[in-house]
Structures are given as structure tokens and as C-alpha cells.
Design a protein around this motif. Structure first.
Motif, short mmCIF file in Angstrom:
data_model
loop_
_atom_site.label_atom_id
_atom_site.label_comp_id
_atom_site.label_asym_id
_atom_site.label_seq_id
_atom_site.Cartn_x
_atom_site.Cartn_y
_atom_site.Cartn_z
N THR A 179 -6.08 42.91 -47.91
CA THR A 179 -7.10 42.51 -46.93
C THR A 179 -8.15 41.58 -47.89
N LEU A 180 -8.42 40.54 -47.23
CA LEU A 180 -9.14 39.66 -47.84
C LEU A 180 -10.83 39.53 -47.22
N LEU A 181 -11.64 39.39 -48.43
CA LEU A 181 -13.16 39.47 -47.95
C LEU A 181 -13.76 38.22 -48.70
N ILE A 182 -14.20 37.28 -48.01
CA ILE A 182 -15.03 36.17 -48.45
C ILE A 182 -16.30 36.36 -48.23
N GLU A 183 -17.44 36.31 -49.39
CA GLU A 183 -18.63 36.40 -49.04
C GLU A 183 -19.63 35.47 -49.63
N ASP A 184 -20.54 34.87 -48.93
CA ASP A 184 -21.16 33.78 -49.60
C ASP A 184 -22.59 34.16 -49.81
N ARG A 185 -22.53 34.94 -50.94
CA ARG A 185 -23.99 35.38 -51.45
C ARG A 185 -24.76 34.81 -52.45
N GLY A 186 -24.23 33.78 -53.19
CA GLY A 186 -24.66 33.11 -54.21
C GLY A 186 -24.28 33.84 -55.67
N THR A 187 -23.52 34.76 -55.57
CA THR A 187 -23.24 35.35 -56.93
C THR A 187 -22.69 34.33 -57.97
N PHE A 188 -21.83 33.49 -57.56
CA PHE A 188 -21.27 32.43 -58.71
C PHE A 188 -21.88 31.11 -58.40
N SER A 189 -21.52 30.29 -59.29
CA SER A 189 -22.23 28.98 -59.31
C SER A 189 -21.64 27.98 -57.94
N ARG A 190 -22.71 27.37 -57.63
CA ARG A 190 -22.30 26.42 -56.53
C ARG A 190 -21.71 25.09 -56.87
N GLU A 191 -21.77 24.71 -58.11
CA GLU A 191 -21.46 23.59 -58.69
C GLU A 191 -19.87 23.25 -58.71
N PRO A 192 -19.19 22.66 -58.05
CA PRO A 192 -17.62 22.45 -58.22
C PRO A 192 -17.42 21.97 -59.66
N PHE A 193 -16.36 22.63 -59.87
CA PHE A 193 -15.44 22.15 -61.28
C PHE A 193 -14.19 21.33 -60.71
N PRO A 194 -13.70 20.51 -61.66
CA PRO A 194 -12.69 19.68 -61.06
C PRO A 194 -11.33 20.25 -61.31
N GLU A 195 -10.36 19.94 -60.77
CA GLU A 195 -9.14 20.46 -61.04
C GLU A 195 -8.55 20.24 -62.25
N MET A 196 -8.06 21.11 -62.96
CA MET A 196 -7.39 20.88 -64.32
C MET A 196 -5.78 20.96 -64.13
N PRO A 197 -5.21 19.72 -64.26
CA PRO A 197 -3.80 19.34 -63.95
C PRO A 197 -2.98 20.29 -64.70
N MET A 198 -1.95 20.58 -64.22
CA MET A 198 -0.85 21.29 -64.97
C MET A 198 0.67 20.63 -64.58
N THR A 199 1.51 21.03 -65.53
CA THR A 199 2.87 20.59 -65.51
C THR A 199 3.58 21.58 -64.55
N PRO A 200 4.66 21.42 -63.96
CA PRO A 200 5.56 22.33 -63.42
C PRO A 200 5.88 23.61 -64.34
N VAL A 201 5.92 24.77 -63.80
CA VAL A 201 6.14 26.02 -64.51
C VAL A 201 7.57 26.03 -64.98
N THR A 202 7.73 26.26 -66.06
CA THR A 202 9.14 26.61 -66.61
C THR A 202 9.35 28.14 -66.74
#
Length: 226
Positions: free
Chosen positions: A123-146
């Protein structure tokens, strides 16, 4: 089983979202939702689990459907046996750190050695209540998983993680979901590299909890927990 409901309005004005899906050892990932709530913050893409003796890894793939970040993402898991009896419940909390992000929300539960889990309801609950930072963080690239199997029936996910910023990143959240040959979720894992150097790379070696040796695994960058 598939149900979607809307709850009351959060402090930031965006509606909370509740969504349920069930993954089983036979059917693997649950079907995608056919109904999309207005201004939905995110969606539960798939759910599943892996079991090794008395240890069970429950996991869900969650997508950020909104144009913002910082929402609190909670997934509650109910693990049931073949008779439908509720064996164990647990929850895991994460957050979105970029728009259009996929995150793996997973955790471990322990059951008695003679108990076999047959289905996991997420069961998923998504709340928009300002608990965490609203500043986006860039994607951290990853190689394929072995995936490397060990002599004891376990396995490890290995891949490289890149820091695209000029600042050190401490303990980014890396969720891993593993699949069998027919793309059924069979478990996964999580890792938090202690430090990723500025504009640098680290090798991640994450222990997995799966029903058997995976045919493939995917790693999902959750970003730092601001």
C-alpha cells in the motif's frame, strides 16, 4: 487486487495518494493502474518479494508523477501465506528527489523458518507536507548491475555509481530490485555508500536477499536523504 483512493489535502495543497497492489511468487509484479487520480503525486508501478529461509525482502517500484520533489513516500507491506493469513506487516519511508524519478522502496522482514510467504500486498501513501527538501537533486548515473553468486546460495549486486556534482555526496539511497528469467520480482536489496567523491565514482557491492540467484537486477538512485 488493485484499488486506488484519494485522502485529504496535505499542507502543500496537493492531495495525498493511496494505492494498493499485490505481488505473488507465481505472478510477480502486479499490473499497472488503469485509473490515474487527478494531480497524483506518484504511482505504485510493481511489487514483489523474495524469501530465503526465514528472511524475506519485500519491495515496490514507485514513480514520481508530479512536477515537484520532496514528497514523503511510504509503502506498507502485508506478507501473507498461501491460505491468505497475514504473517507480518512492515513499512518503509523514502522521498522523491527529482521529477520523473523511479525509486525502489524495500525492506527486510523475518518470519518463522517453517513459514512460506505466498503474496505481499503493498500500500502506497504519498504525502506532500514539506518534510523533505523541495530542491531537486540530479540523477546519479549507474552502470548496469552485475550479479555474482556466492558459494552459500546468496548473491551480490555490483555496479559503479557516479557523483555528477562538485560536492561530496554522503550515503545516497540505492534500492535494488531483482528478477527471474520471466521478469518476476524475486527480492532485492539496498545500499548506502558512505561517501561518493565530488565528480567521482565508487564501486557498490550490495548483498541481495532473493528467492534464488537472479537473472537480472536493477538499481535505482534515491538520492541523498536531505
Amino acid at each position: 487486487m488493485l484499488a486506488i483512493a484519494l485522502l485529504g489535502t496535505g499542507c502543500a495543497g496537493e492531495k495525498d495518494v493511496v494505492e494498493q497492489k499485490t505481488g505473488s511468487a507465481a505472478s510477480g509484479s502486479s499490473a499497472s493502474s488503469s485509473a490515474v487520480p487527478t494531480k497524483a503525486s506518484g504511482s505504485l508501478v510493481s511489487s514483489g518479494f523474495g524469501q530465503k529461509d526465514e528472511y524475506v525482502w519485500v519491495t515496490s517500484l514507485v514513480h514520481n508523477d508530479s512536477g515537484k520533489v520532496g514528497q514523503t513516500v511510504t509503502v506498507q507491506f502485508n506478507a501473507k501465506d498461501a491460505a491468505g493469513k497475514l504473517v507480518k506487516s512492515t513499512s518503509q519511508v523514502e522521498t522523491f528527489t527529482r521529477v520523473n524519478q523511479d525509486i525502489a522502496v524495500g525492506t527486510q522482514i523475518d518470519v518463522q523458518k517453517d513459514v512460506k510467504i505466498a503474496t505481499v500486498e503493498a500500500t502506497l501513501l504519498i504525502e506532500d507536507r514539506g518534510t523533505f527538501s523541495r530542491e531537486p537533486f540530479p540523477e546519479m548515473p549507474m552502470t548496469p548491475v552485475t550479479v555474482v553468486a556466492d558459494p552459500y546460495g546468496g548473491s551480490t549486486a555490483t555496479f559503479e555509481l557516479t557523483n555528477p556534482t562538485g560536492q561530496p555526496v554522503k550515503s545516497p539511497r540505492l534500492g535494488i530490485i531483482c528478477y527471474d528469467a520471466v521478469n518476476t520480482i524475486i527480492g532485492g536489496g539496498v545500499d548506502f555508500p558512505e561517501l561518493v567523491p565530488p565528480s567521482g565514482k565508487v564501486v557498490v557491492e550490495a548483498r541481495l536477499l532473493t528467492s534464488n540467484v537472479p537473472a537480472s537486477c536493477r538499481a535505482f538512485d534515491g538520492g541523498p536523504m536531505f
